[in-house]
Design an enzyme around this catalytic site. Structure first.
Site, PDB file in Angstrom:
ATOM      1  N   TYR A   1      -2.499  -3.519  14.524  1.00 44.28           N
ATOM      2  CA  TYR A   1      -3.638  -3.001  15.359  1.00 44.28           C
ATOM      3  C   TYR A   1      -4.551  -2.228  14.912  1.00 44.28           C
ATOM      4  O   TYR A   1      -4.644  -1.804  14.087  1.00 44.28           O
ATOM      5  CB  TYR A   1      -2.861  -2.312  16.802  1.00 44.28           C
ATOM      6  CG  TYR A   1      -2.425  -0.898  16.435  1.00 44.28           C
ATOM      7  CD1 TYR A   1      -3.571   0.046  16.737  1.00 44.28           C
ATOM      8  CD2 TYR A   1      -1.436  -0.464  15.779  1.00 44.28           C
ATOM      9  CE1 TYR A   1      -3.104   1.230  16.554  1.00 44.28           C
ATOM     10  CE2 TYR A   1      -1.076   0.714  15.807  1.00 44.28           C
ATOM     11  CZ  TYR A   1      -1.829   1.567  16.025  1.00 44.28           C
ATOM     12  OH  TYR A   1      -1.553   2.894  15.722  1.00 44.28           O
TER      13      TYR A   1
ATOM     14  N   GLY B   1       1.007  -1.387   0.248  1.00 47.35           N
ATOM     15  CA  GLY B   1       0.014   0.155   0.081  1.00 47.35           C
ATOM     16  C   GLY B   1       0.840   1.159   0.018  1.00 47.35           C
ATOM     17  O   GLY B   1       0.352   2.489  -0.063  1.00 47.35           O
ATOM     18  N   GLY B   2       2.154   1.217   0.465  1.00 50.20           N
ATOM     19  CA  GLY B   2       2.895   2.383   0.304  1.00 50.20           C
ATOM     20  C   GLY B   2       2.978   3.206   1.505  1.00 50.20           C
ATOM     21  O   GLY B   2       3.501   4.398   1.538  1.00 50.20           O
TER      22      GLY B   2
ATOM     23  N   SER C   1       9.778   0.337   1.484  1.00 53.41           N
ATOM     24  CA  SER C   1       9.037  -0.696   0.408  1.00 53.41           C
ATOM     25  C   SER C   1       9.187  -0.198  -0.735  1.00 53.41           C
ATOM     26  O   SER C   1       8.736  -0.552  -1.804  1.00 53.41           O
ATOM     27  CB  SER C   1       7.489  -0.734   0.818  1.00 53.41           C
ATOM     28  OG  SER C   1       6.866   0.534   0.824  1.00 53.41           O
TER      29      SER C   1
ATOM     30  N   TYR D   1      -3.459   4.878  22.065  1.00 55.91           N
ATOM     31  CA  TYR D   1      -4.347   3.750  22.058  1.00 55.91           C
ATOM     32  C   TYR D   1      -4.126   2.866  22.897  1.00 55.91           C
ATOM     33  O   TYR D   1      -3.033   2.356  23.458  1.00 55.91           O
ATOM     34  CB  TYR D   1      -4.009   3.134  20.672  1.00 55.91           C
ATOM     35  CG  TYR D   1      -4.348   3.596  19.199  1.00 55.91           C
ATOM     36  CD1 TYR D   1      -5.742   3.304  18.993  1.00 55.91           C
ATOM     37  CD2 TYR D   1      -3.512   4.398  18.793  1.00 55.91           C
ATOM     38  CE1 TYR D   1      -6.292   4.010  17.757  1.00 55.91           C
ATOM     39  CE2 TYR D   1      -4.074   4.881  17.424  1.00 55.91           C
ATOM     40  CZ  TYR D   1      -5.444   4.876  16.923  1.00 55.91           C
ATOM     41  OH  TYR D   1      -5.789   5.351  15.819  1.00 55.91           O
TER      42      TYR D   1
ATOM     43  N   GLY E   1      -1.977  -1.174   2.782  1.00 48.09           N
ATOM     44  CA  GLY E   1      -1.887  -2.680   2.352  1.00 48.09           C
ATOM     45  C   GLY E   1      -1.597  -3.787   3.104  1.00 48.09           C
ATOM     46  O   GLY E   1      -1.249  -3.559   4.031  1.00 48.09           O
TER      47      GLY E   1
ATOM     48  N   TYR F   1       5.817   1.355  12.449  1.00 52.01           N
ATOM     49  CA  TYR F   1       5.944   2.410  12.559  1.00 52.01           C
ATOM     50  C   TYR F   1       7.413   2.548  12.518  1.00 52.01           C
ATOM     51  O   TYR F   1       7.991   3.260  13.292  1.00 52.01           O
ATOM     52  CB  TYR F   1       5.541   3.205  13.784  1.00 52.01           C
ATOM     53  CG  TYR F   1       3.814   3.316  13.719  1.00 52.01           C
ATOM     54  CD1 TYR F   1       3.238   3.034  12.620  1.00 52.01           C
ATOM     55  CD2 TYR F   1       3.338   4.320  14.781  1.00 52.01           C
ATOM     56  CE1 TYR F   1       1.735   3.057  12.434  1.00 52.01           C
ATOM     57  CE2 TYR F   1       2.087   4.434  14.653  1.00 52.01           C
ATOM     58  CZ  TYR F   1       1.186   3.826  13.714  1.00 52.01           C
ATOM     59  OH  TYR F   1      -0.102   4.062  13.364  1.00 52.01           O
TER      60      TYR F   1
ATOM     61  N   GLY G   1      -0.076  -6.497   2.754  1.00 50.01           N
ATOM     62  CA  GLY G   1       0.919  -7.014   2.778  1.00 50.01           C
ATOM     63  C   GLY G   1       1.980  -6.683   4.003  1.00 50.01           C
ATOM     64  O   GLY G   1       2.371  -7.596   4.544  1.00 50.01           O
ATOM     65  N   GLY G   2       2.039  -5.442   4.104  1.00 48.26           N
ATOM     66  CA  GLY G   2       2.848  -4.914   5.144  1.00 48.26           C
ATOM     67  C   GLY G   2       2.319  -5.056   6.640  1.00 48.26           C
ATOM     68  O   GLY G   2       2.775  -5.352   7.807  1.00 48.26           O
TER      69      GLY G   2
END
Length: 545
Positions: free
Chosen positions: A190, A112-113, A120, A417, A180, A484, A182-183
């Protein structure tokens, strides 16, 4: 020198010349050699849609920039790939790996970048991008309560297609629909259902991984150690994830949300924060109560622009309005939650409400917004994350909030969070993500801005906040979260095959005691460290095997 000796010497020199010439050509033209190699695996068919782009292609920059979510990395000086492959099936991934190995390119895999440091799609050495955008099928099987999700799908697509099949099921992933899978899944993942069901990675039951030899492995053929590693340890360290099999979770037909803004002076905000940090992680797992503080530019009574800080308290409650209002009035009366502050929504609408891509109160939207991979505004940003294990003193929090008034902030925000719930019950070694019992909440600091020339100023502001909070967050080590990613924690030389000592410094921040197990899995799965970046898991040096 006799004639035969001279002839032999001359022939050897000619052979050496051509070998040297070919080696130079190979080194000088890795892009051409990659394309030639790829065509041997996947014969070119003009009838097929284009899926390989080089710097000579008109669409190259459009494809490259299309899913770069952090505009810091769209400058002319950002390193660019020699080749971008946008696979439509697994055979394209296999060819990408084998040809990159053959011609000496590194691989960056993009779903997703959203990589916070751009790893990535950025490398300091010659590289190719495998961009999975065209592999985004979501196949839901309600009977078995599972789904196969290709790694190029976004969270929005996952939520949409599950909801299309049955609105009483969902998946415990993140809030942002353009992320995305994938990552996101391979780093942990979460979200709103974390306190009920754990992370996205806790709910993965199979995967298809293309390894360094180009072989497609599922859970059975890869073995439990490698399957453990790719769920929270960063799948890009071990191969390219082509698809995940996920376990669906039950959600109520209606959930209750509120999001209230508190506009008051800092000491008042800190009083509310202090109550929040004392109770949010202790609530029943059906309640996720988050808070964030952000800067707002306003015009005062004299027509002058000034910065102020607002506090926001937001909930997702897997129950009705009356129950939530009653709970909040008993446990957190200072917040003053009324029935009119709350909305009862379907689960998919709560997903959209907190997606950050629409204004729920004014937009005329449908759930199809979740399918829009370009939804939301892109900015340049910097982000760092901490885990908190003990209460932050009110006096310290006053100073932390005061930093939001500093000139270098841009648009600054702190987001918190709560953990607790089922997160306390899952072992820190169940998957590589170790941050479980003992974590009260996560706290991240971010700044966003518009102009490239302001990059360093705002990045340094985020660093200054991170440095200031050092005494108040987790220590020895100061914990971090792979999704992150933070290169300030340390980085290894991507040209060097063995970096264990360097990698351990940041590896234990991300993975705790799980780091050494990840290294052992890496050593077996990718001993020559083909899949590497500035913060990848290293294999053990050969003499340590």
């Amino acid at each position: 020198m006799n004639c035969s000796a001279f002839s032999f010497w001359f022939v050897c020199k000619i052979i050496f010349f051509f070998l040297s010439f070919n080696i130079q050509i190979s080194i000088a033209n890795p892009q051409e050699n990659f394309l030639k190699c790829f065509s041997e695996y996947i014969p070119n068919n003009p009838a097929n849609p284009k899926f390989i782009y080089t710097q000579h292609d008109q669409l190259y920059m459009s494809v490259l920039n299309s899913t770069i979510q952090n505009l810091r990395f769209t400058s002319d000086t950002t390193p660019k790939p020699l080749v971008i492959v946008t696979p439509s099936n697994v055979s394209h991934i296999q060819a990408s790996i084998l040809c990159s190995k053959k011609v000496g390119l590194q691989i960056r895999t993009r779903s997703g970048g959203h990589d916070a440091e751009g790893l990535s799609y950025i490398s300091q050495v010659p590289f190719a991008i495998v961009d999975l955008r065209n592999m985004h099928t979501v196949k839901v099987d309600i009977h078995s309560q599972t789904a196969w999700v290709e790694a190029g799908a976004t969270l929005g697509e996952v939520y949409y297609w599950i909801n299309e099949m049955n609105e009483n099921f969902s998946f415990p992933g993140g809030y942002c629909p353009t992320v995305g899978v994938g990552g996101h899944f391979s780093g942990g993942g979460y979200g709103a259902l974390m306190r009920n069901y754990g992370l996205a990675a806790d709910n993965i039951i199979d995967a298809h991984l293309v390894n360094v030899d180009g072989k497609v492995l599922d859970r059975k053929s890869m073995g439990e150690d490698l399957f453990w590693a790719i769920r929270g340890g960063g799948g890009e360290n071990f191969g390219i994830i082509a698809a995940w099999k996920i376990k669906l979770v039950v959600v109520p037909s209606k959930a209750t949300i509120f999001s209230v803004k508190k506009n008051m002076e800092i000491h008042g905000l800190v009083k509310l924060f202090n109550k929040w940090q004392n109770i949010a992680y202790k609530y029943d797992k059906d309640l996720m109560l988050t808070t964030h503080f952000r800067t707002r530019n306003i015009t005062d009574n004299h027509g002058k622009n000034k910065t102020t800080v607002h506090g926001y308290f937001s909930s997702i409650f897997l129950g009705g309005v009356d129950s939530l209002v009653d709970l909040m009035n008993k446990s957190f009366p200072e917040l003053g939650i009324k029935k009119t502050d709350c909305k009862e929504l379907s689960w998919i609408d709560t997903t959209i409400f907190y997606s950050g891509v629409v204004n729920y109160n004014t937009a005329n939207f449908k759930k199809e917004i979740l399918l829009d991979r370009s939804a939301g505004k892109k900015t340049a940003f910097s982000i760092k994350l901490d885990y908190v294990k003990k209460l932050i003193p009110e006096t310290a929090m006053v100073k932390i909030l005061e930093k939001l008034y500093e000139e270098e902030v841009g648009v600054g925000m702190y987001v918190l969070y709560p953990y607790g719930g089922i997160m306390d019950e899952i072992s820190e070694s169940a998957i590589p993500f170790p941050h479980r019992a003992g974590i009260m909440y996560e706290l991240w600091y971010t700044a966003t801005w518009e102009k490239q020339e302001d990059n360093e100023k705002h990045i340094n502001w985020v660093r200054s906040v991170y440095n200031f909070t050092t005494p108040y967050v987790s220590q020895n080590p100061r914990l971090a979260y792979l999704n992150y990613r933070d290169l300030d924690l340390g980085k290894t030389n991507p040209e060097s095959p063995n970096n264990y000592t360097q990698a351990r410094i940041w590896g234990e921040k991300y993975f705790g005691k799980n780091f050494n197990r990840l290294v052992k899995v890496k050593t077996k799965a990718d001993p020559n460290n083909f899949f590497r970046n500035e913060q990848s898991i290293p294999p053990l040096p050969p003499h340590h095997h």
